[in-house]
Design an enzyme around this catalytic site. Structure first.
Site, PDB file in Angstrom:
ATOM      1  N   ARG A   1      -2.434  -0.264  -9.667  1.00  0.00           N
ATOM      2  CA  ARG A   1      -1.361  -1.147 -10.125  1.00  0.00           C
ATOM      3  C   ARG A   1      -1.793  -2.594 -10.019  1.00  0.00           C
ATOM      4  O   ARG A   1      -2.831  -2.909  -9.406  1.00  0.00           O
ATOM      5  CB  ARG A   1      -0.109  -0.884  -9.298  1.00  0.00           C
ATOM      6  CG  ARG A   1      -0.373  -1.011  -7.813  1.00  0.00           C
ATOM      7  CD  ARG A   1       0.564  -0.207  -6.958  1.00  0.00           C
ATOM      8  NE  ARG A   1       0.388   1.234  -7.023  1.00  0.00           N
ATOM      9  CZ  ARG A   1       1.367   2.105  -6.779  1.00  0.00           C
ATOM     10  NH1 ARG A   1       2.557   1.679  -6.432  1.00  0.00           N
ATOM     11  NH2 ARG A   1       1.153   3.398  -6.839  1.00  0.00           N
TER      12      ARG A   1
ATOM     13  N   GLY B   1       0.798  -1.221   0.000  1.00  0.00           N
ATOM     14  CA  GLY B   1       0.000   0.000   0.000  1.00  0.00           C
ATOM     15  C   GLY B   1       0.829   1.269   0.000  1.00  0.00           C
ATOM     16  O   GLY B   1       2.064   1.241  -0.003  1.00  0.00           O
TER      17      GLY B   1
ATOM     18  N   ASP C   1       3.631  -4.511  -7.511  1.00  0.00           N
ATOM     19  CA  ASP C   1       3.102  -3.263  -6.956  1.00  0.00           C
ATOM     20  C   ASP C   1       3.716  -2.044  -7.634  1.00  0.00           C
ATOM     21  O   ASP C   1       3.299  -0.911  -7.357  1.00  0.00           O
ATOM     22  CB  ASP C   1       3.333  -3.193  -5.441  1.00  0.00           C
ATOM     23  CG  ASP C   1       4.791  -3.374  -5.055  1.00  0.00           C
ATOM     24  OD1 ASP C   1       5.329  -4.463  -5.297  1.00  0.00           O
ATOM     25  OD2 ASP C   1       5.389  -2.422  -4.513  1.00  0.00           O
ATOM     26  N   ASN C   2       4.674  -2.264  -8.533  1.00  0.00           N
ATOM     27  CA  ASN C   2       5.260  -1.175  -9.320  1.00  0.00           C
ATOM     28  C   ASN C   2       4.883  -1.278 -10.795  1.00  0.00           C
ATOM     29  O   ASN C   2       5.526  -0.660 -11.637  1.00  0.00           O
ATOM     30  CB  ASN C   2       6.791  -1.189  -9.206  1.00  0.00           C
ATOM     31  CG  ASN C   2       7.272  -0.879  -7.801  1.00  0.00           C
ATOM     32  OD1 ASN C   2       6.565  -0.240  -7.032  1.00  0.00           O
ATOM     33  ND2 ASN C   2       8.451  -1.344  -7.455  1.00  0.00           N
TER      34      ASN C   2
ATOM     35  N   GLY D   1       2.566   3.556   1.598  1.00  0.00           N
ATOM     36  CA  GLY D   1       3.168   3.714   2.916  1.00  0.00           C
ATOM     37  C   GLY D   1       3.659   5.113   3.214  1.00  0.00           C
ATOM     38  O   GLY D   1       3.891   5.466   4.373  1.00  0.00           O
TER      39      GLY D   1
ATOM     40  N   GLY E   1       7.123   6.730   6.782  1.00  0.00           N
ATOM     41  CA  GLY E   1       6.270   7.525   5.914  1.00  0.00           C
ATOM     42  C   GLY E   1       6.956   8.702   5.263  1.00  0.00           C
ATOM     43  O   GLY E   1       6.309   9.513   4.598  1.00  0.00           O
TER      44      GLY E   1
ATOM     45  N   LYS F   1       4.272  12.341  -2.135  1.00  0.00           N
ATOM     46  CA  LYS F   1       5.119  11.238  -1.688  1.00  0.00           C
ATOM     47  C   LYS F   1       6.080  11.755  -0.630  1.00  0.00           C
ATOM     48  O   LYS F   1       6.817  12.714  -0.866  1.00  0.00           O
ATOM     49  CB  LYS F   1       5.910  10.656  -2.856  1.00  0.00           C
ATOM     50  CG  LYS F   1       6.769   9.455  -2.477  1.00  0.00           C
ATOM     51  CD  LYS F   1       7.440   8.850  -3.691  1.00  0.00           C
ATOM     52  CE  LYS F   1       8.295   7.638  -3.316  1.00  0.00           C
ATOM     53  NZ  LYS F   1       8.927   7.020  -4.505  1.00  0.00           N
TER      54      LYS F   1
ATOM     55  N   ASP G   1       6.723   4.570  -9.757  1.00  0.00           N
ATOM     56  CA  ASP G   1       7.472   4.377  -8.507  1.00  0.00           C
ATOM     57  C   ASP G   1       8.975   4.177  -8.753  1.00  0.00           C
ATOM     58  O   ASP G   1       9.457   3.058  -8.871  1.00  0.00           O
ATOM     59  CB  ASP G   1       6.914   3.196  -7.711  1.00  0.00           C
ATOM     60  CG  ASP G   1       5.634   3.560  -6.996  1.00  0.00           C
ATOM     61  OD1 ASP G   1       5.178   4.713  -7.125  1.00  0.00           O
ATOM     62  OD2 ASP G   1       5.073   2.687  -6.305  1.00  0.00           O
TER      63      ASP G   1
END
Length: 632
Positions: free
Chosen positions: A237, A142, A340-341, A144, A179, A166, A350
């Protein structure tokens, strides 16, 4: 005219130089994502999240949801370091808005468009997803440290983007992290996002870079923190589907797939129609299939009939085929191609330990933790397909259901034991066929791009083996710089290649400043090999452009449109980081961004011509093929 492999992809940027733009306040905003998808059950409304102590919004498992409402952490004394004018234009924000307090507060995470007194507006959120990392299931991941603020719509182009910060603070998806994002990696993402877009490579974008001077972030060492305001038409994604499949959440898999088709893409009718088995990899129906298939229609024959979910899967595969073809054609190496990318829109996504190749080395990876070279330049096409296979597994039930996908019993109860064998066979058939379509799409787009980079306008079946492959083999054997090779080839005159002596003289311009490198290579042998290739290239160029100065001039113009003089190489970014973080410089960020936004120019308006030429020149020998870590 060379056919362009079609994915029905909208332009990533607008030609909005004459469009004035609007203020942040007047920029149209929406929250389509949070209005259509299920929220975190612990914080179902913005008020639930806003009234909770910020520390209660930290890491935990989130189930049955695709996002959590969460506000950015406040940033003390932020300093706006850079803004992309191209990003401002494409979002639709007027020039000069970057100097306003509202803009600076927004991109630092100190302003949102939700009013706690009226509980109206748009509340920020972080997405929930999972992923396979280095081939192994990693569980819940997720956003983060990324928090989406709102969706904006450019008033002129009508393109909608999701604006995201980000490095904006901890979320339920931060796991054991803080984070935060460090300045080092934030500079890299800020520059490369815009550079890729300027090279016409599908990519997420970067609006601004903000220093968080009071934020001290511990990685391998204590580093200054920063925030990148970035944007994309979607941040969804493959990993978003991964987490739902891992949890057996078939209801939300269907809901998410429907959302992607209807709200991320242009609707169900925008997807490609069925390709008959008789269609060859290079046929017009494969390269540019018809579309506008009614959502309820199923096409094809058993066992591979395609419903609308199969068409969605095909479109996602086609888009990713195009993107990876661009990566290979421009030697961009992502470095961390986990699921996830991998974008559902086929965007470069990412940015961690990425790099453009210096010397052409297919086994190169910029990630110093990738000991098995899983994510090397050579492996990128096959890895993206591996990731797409995971997506096929997530969508398998919907794809395999065929014409029964909307039957009440299937929707509510799932696959019956009697129906399972037919469903599995259909899903496997379609996924295998999509693999062939992905391969055909990649090869078609890669060939088209490389043909343009070599300055050719006509198609010739022998080009791939006799010109493209031999040029790459030569670059690898002689350790030649990949992107310099094409830019320098752009200015070669055909008349200089008429005899062997001339070709050997021209060959010398492709070497590094220190001369020929590589084990066992001599200057004589290297020149002979390049000269032999130049002889073949000259013959092909003459077929397309003739043998006179006028043809040479036109070809040079066209080649320079696709062969950049500047790319943000690792050593340039490393120098930029050092000068900003340790030298306190600021102007240099804008200078690099100016060049990144205009990579095909011969000169720029940075005010330092010597520096421009140095950044575009030979890579210092000790700085070639640099590697970095995932820590950011």
């Amino acid at each position: 005219m060379t056919a362009h492999f079609s994915s029905n992809t909208p332009n990533s940027s607008s030609d909005g130089a004459s469009v004035a733009g609007v203020s942040l306040q007047d920029l149209p905003k929406s929250n389509t994502f949070t209005s259509n998808l299920p929220p975190d059950p612990e914080f179902r409304t913005p008020s639930d999240s806003h009234n909770a102590p910020r520390q209660d919004l930290g890491p935990r498992m989130v189930k049955g949801a695709l996002y959590t409402y969460v506000r950015p952490e406040e940033t003390s004394d932020p300093e706006l370091l850079g803004v992309s004018p191209a990003a401002m234009r494409d979002i639709g924000i007027q020039s000069g808005e970057e100097d306003t307090p509202d803009f600076k507060a927004l991109v630092a995470g100190n302003k949102t468009y939700w009013d706690p007194s009226t509980e109206k507006g748009i509340y920020p959120w972080a997405q929930c997803y999972g992923g396979y990392q280095f081939g192994s299931w990693a569980g819940q991941l997720g956003d983060g440290r990324a928090i989406s603020l709102f969706e904006s719509t450019n008033p002129s182009t009508k393109t909608r983007y999701e604006i995201q910060l980000k490095g904006a603070g901890r979320t339920p998806y931060s796991r054991f992290a803080d984070g935060k994002a460090v300045l080092r990696s934030s500079i890299r993402e800020f520059i490369v996002s815009e550079a890729l877009n300027a090279l016409h490579i599908p990519s997420t974008r970067a609006l601004s870079l903000t220093l968080a001077p009071k934020s001290k972030v511990r990685r391998e060492r204590v580093e200054p923190g920063a925030i990148v305001a970035r944007f994309a038409q979607s941040w969804l994604r493959i990993g978003t589907f991964d987490i739902l499949r891992a949890r057996g959440d078939r209801k939300n898999i269907r809901k998410l797939a429907t959302y992607v088709a209807e709200n991320v893409y242009s609707g169900w009718t925008s997807f490609p129609s069925f390709l008959p088995e008789s269609a060859s990899a290079t046929s017009s129906s494969t390269i540019n299939p018809t579309r506008n298939v009614p959502p309820e229609k199923t096409e094809g024959e058993a066992p591979g009939e395609e419903n609308r979910f199969a068409r969605l899967y095909r479109e996602i595969a086609r888009r990713n085929a195009i993107t990876v073809a661009y990566w290979q054609a421009y030697a961009f190496t992502n470095g961390v191609l986990n699921t996830d990318n991998t974008s559902l829109l086929g965007l470069s996504l990412d940015f961690g330990p990425f790099a453009f190749l210096d010397n052409f080395d297919p086994s190169y990876t910029p990630n110093h933790d990738d000991h098995a070279l899983r994510y090397s330049y050579r492996n990128q096409p096959s890895i993206i397909w591996w990731n797409l296979l995971r997506l096929g597994e997530s969508l398998g039930e919907l794809i395999g259901a065929g014409s029964r996908v909307d039957e009440d019993q299937f929707v509510k109860e799932g696959v019956t034991k009697a129906f399972a064998p037919e469903l599995i066979q259909r899903a496997e058939t379609i996924i295998e066929r999509v693999g062939e379509e992905y391969k055909a799409g990649f090869l078609a787009e890669y060939t088209r791009l490389m043909r343009k980079r070599f300055g050719l306008t006509s198609e010739n079946a022998k080009d791939f083996d006799e010109l493209f492959s031999e040029a790459l083999d030569t670059m690898e054997a002689l350790e030649l710089d990949f992107n310099h090779f094409f830019r320098r080839l752009s200015t070669v005159k055909v008349k200089d290649l008429e005899n062997d002596e001339g070709r050997k003289w021209v060959a010398g311009r492709f070497f590094h400043a220190e001369g020929v490198t590589g084990l066992g290579n001599s200057e004589k042998g290297a020149k002979e090999r390049i000269a032999k290739w130049l002889e073949r290239w000259r013959a092909r160029v003459q077929q397309d452009w003739g043998n006179d100065d006028e043809g040479d001039g036109k070809r040079e113009v066209e080649m320079k449109k696709v062969n950049p003089k500047f790319i943000p190489r690792s050593w340039v970014l490393d120098e930029l980081i050092q000068r900003v973080e340790h030298g306190g410089e600021r102007e240099v960020i804008g200078q690099v961004m100016e060049m990144a936004l205009n990579p095909f120019e011969d000169v720029w308006e940075t005010g330092d011509r010597k520096q421009e030429e140095r950044w575009c020149g030979d890579v210092p020998r000790g700085n070639r093929q640099m590697m970095c870590s995932c820590s950011s």
